[in-house]
Design a protein around this motif. Structure first.
Motif, PDB file in Angstrom:
ATOM      1  N   PHE A  42       1.189  51.161  18.675  1.00  0.00           N
ATOM      2  CA  PHE A  42       2.100  51.656  18.113  1.00  0.00           C
ATOM      3  C   PHE A  42       3.286  52.095  19.296  1.00  0.00           C
ATOM      4  O   PHE A  42       4.225  51.825  18.914  1.00  0.00           O
ATOM      5  N   ASN A  43       2.798  52.355  20.322  1.00  0.00           N
ATOM      6  CA  ASN A  43       3.575  52.484  21.509  1.00  0.00           C
ATOM      7  C   ASN A  43       3.982  51.140  21.713  1.00  0.00           C
ATOM      8  O   ASN A  43       5.269  51.029  22.506  1.00  0.00           O
ATOM      9  N   LEU A  46       7.035  50.641  19.809  1.00  0.00           N
ATOM     10  CA  LEU A  46       8.222  51.349  20.140  1.00  0.00           C
ATOM     11  C   LEU A  46       8.784  50.648  21.408  1.00  0.00           C
ATOM     12  O   LEU A  46      10.114  50.699  21.415  1.00  0.00           O
ATOM     13  N   GLN A  50      13.196  49.218  23.174  1.00  0.00           N
ATOM     14  CA  GLN A  50      13.751  50.042  24.466  1.00  0.00           C
ATOM     15  C   GLN A  50      13.766  49.168  25.709  1.00  0.00           C
ATOM     16  O   GLN A  50      13.537  48.040  25.452  1.00  0.00           O
ATOM     17  N   PHE A  60      16.779  53.480  24.038  1.00  0.00           N
ATOM     18  CA  PHE A  60      16.896  52.612  22.956  1.00  0.00           C
ATOM     19  C   PHE A  60      17.705  51.394  23.029  1.00  0.00           C
ATOM     20  O   PHE A  60      18.866  51.608  23.937  1.00  0.00           O
ATOM     21  N   SER A 278       6.977  43.525  24.941  1.00  0.00           N
ATOM     22  CA  SER A 278       6.375  44.195  23.568  1.00  0.00           C
ATOM     23  C   SER A 278       7.217  43.403  22.435  1.00  0.00           C
ATOM     24  O   SER A 278       6.421  43.124  21.461  1.00  0.00           O
TER      25      SER A 278
END
Length: 307
Positions: A42-43, A46, A50, A60, A278
Motif C-alpha cells: 500500500f505504501n 502511494l 509522489q 503529490f 513504484s
C-alpha cells in the motif's frame, strides 16, 4: 453433559476452544502478511503518485510518474526500459521453456538412479552447495578471464561479460545452470512418492522409460509442475537473475531486466527514484496479475486429474 436451550454445552465449549486455537495459530502469520505485504505494498502504491521535491520531501505528483514510465517505454532514444521488459519475458520463456523439460528429464534420471547421475547431481548441485554470491563471483571471474586464456592457444573467444551480443545469453545460461539444483531435489523426491504398483503396471504393459515419464510420471506430478509454472509467471518482473552480482549497478543495457532495473535505480538514487520505480512496479503488477490467472486457469484445465 448438560443441555441448555437444546444445545450441548460441552460441544459448544469444545468448538470455541478449537476456534481459539486456530485463531492463535493463524494470528502471527496473519500479522506478518498485514505488515510485510499489505502495508508495504500500500505504501508503494502511494509512492507511485509522489515525487521528492528540492527539500527531499515526498509531495503529490499526480500521474506524472506513470506518464514518465510510458514515455520511457515507447522512447526511441532510450530503449533501456523497453529492453528490460522484453528481457524479463525472454528470461522466463528461455529458463522455463528450456529449463523445465530438462529439469523433468534429469529429475527422472536421478529418480531411476541411472548410471552417472551421481556425478551429474554433484555438478548441478554446486550452485546450491556453495554460497550463491561466491558461485556467481567465481563464474564472473572465469568468464572475464576465459577469452585471454583461450587466446594463448590460438582460440578466439568472445567476451561473454562485455559483448552486447552475448551478455543476455550469459545471464540466461547462468540462470538455467543454477536452476537445476531445484530439479535434483524437488522432482526426484516427488516422483518417489508415486505408488510402485503404478510404475510396475506400466512396465508390465510394455512402457519404455520415455513412455513411463510422459504417460505416468508427468500426469501424477502435474500439480507440482503447475505450481512451478504459476509462481514463475507471478515473479516474471521480480527476477533480476545474476545481473547485480555480475555487474553491480552498471549492467549492460542488453542484459537488463525489470527486476534489476528497479533495484539498481533505487540503489543508485535512493528516495529520488521511489515514485518512478513504484509506478513501474504497479504497472508490472497490472500486467503480471491477469497473465498469472490465465496460466493458472490453463493448467487447472490441463490437469489430467480433471479429465
Amino acid at each position: 453433559m448438560k443441555k441448555q436451550g437444546g444445545k450441548v454445552l460441552g460441544a459448544t465449549a469444545a468448538r470455541w476452544k478449537e476456534r481459539g486455537f486456530i485463531g492463535v495459530v493463524l494470528a502471527y502469520p496473519l500479522l506478518l502478511f498485514i505488515v510485510f505485504y499489505v502495508v508495504v505494498n500500500f505504501n508503494s502504491f502511494l509512492l507511485a503518485f509522489q515525487k521528492v521535491d528540492v527539500n527531499y520531501n515526498q509531495v503529490f505528483n499526480g500521474v506524472d510518474n506513470f506518464k514518465q514510465v510510458f514515455s520511457d517505454l515507447v522512447s526511441k532514444d532510450n530503449r533501456m526500459l523497453s529492453t528490460a521488459f522484453i528481457n524479463s519475458f525472454l528470461m522466463f520463456i528461455f529458463v522455463t521453456g528450456i529449463g523445465m523439460p530438462f529439469n523433468l528429464l534429469f529429475g527422472y534420471m536421478i529418480y531411476r538412479k541411472w548410471r552417472g547421475t551421481g556425478a551429474f547431481r554433484l555438478i548441478v548441485m554446486l550452485p546450491s552447495i556453495i554460497s550463491g554470491m561466491l558461485m556467481a563471483l567465481m563464474f564472473q571471474k572465469l568468464m572475464y578471464a576465459l577469452p585471454s586464456m583461450l587466446k594463448t592457444i590460438g582460440v578466439n573467444f568472445p567476451s561473454m561479460m562485455t559483448d552486447p551480443d552475448y551478455v543476455f545469453g550469459m545471464t540466461v545460461f547462468y540462470s538455467l545452470w543454477t536452476g537445476f539444483g531445484t530439479a535434483v531435489i524437488m522432482y526426484p523426491n516427488i516422483m518417489g512418492t508415486i505408488d510402485n504398483e503404478i510404475i510396475e503396471a506400466g512396465r508390465i504393459d510394455g512402457c519404455n522409460s520415455l513412455q513411463e515419464l510422459w504417460h505416468i510420471i508427468i500426469p501424477l506430478i502435474f500439480p507440482t509442475i503447475a505450481t512451478f509454472m504459476v509462481t514463475g509467471v507471478a515473479g516474471i518482473f521480480g527476477n533480476m537473475g545474476p545481473n547485480y552480482t555480475f555487474w553491480d549497478t552498471s549492467a549492460p543495457p542488453e542484459a537488463t531486466n525489470i527486476g534489476y532495473l528497479i533495484y539498481a535505480r533505487v540503489l543508485k538514487s535512493g528516495a529520488a527514484e521511489y515514485g518512478y520505480t513504484s509506478a513501474l512496479g504497479f504497472i508490472c503488477t497490472l500486467i503480471a496479475f491477469p497473465i498469472t490467472l490465465l496460466v493458472k486457469y490453463i493448467f487447472d484445465k490441463a490437469d489430467p486429474v480433471n479429465d
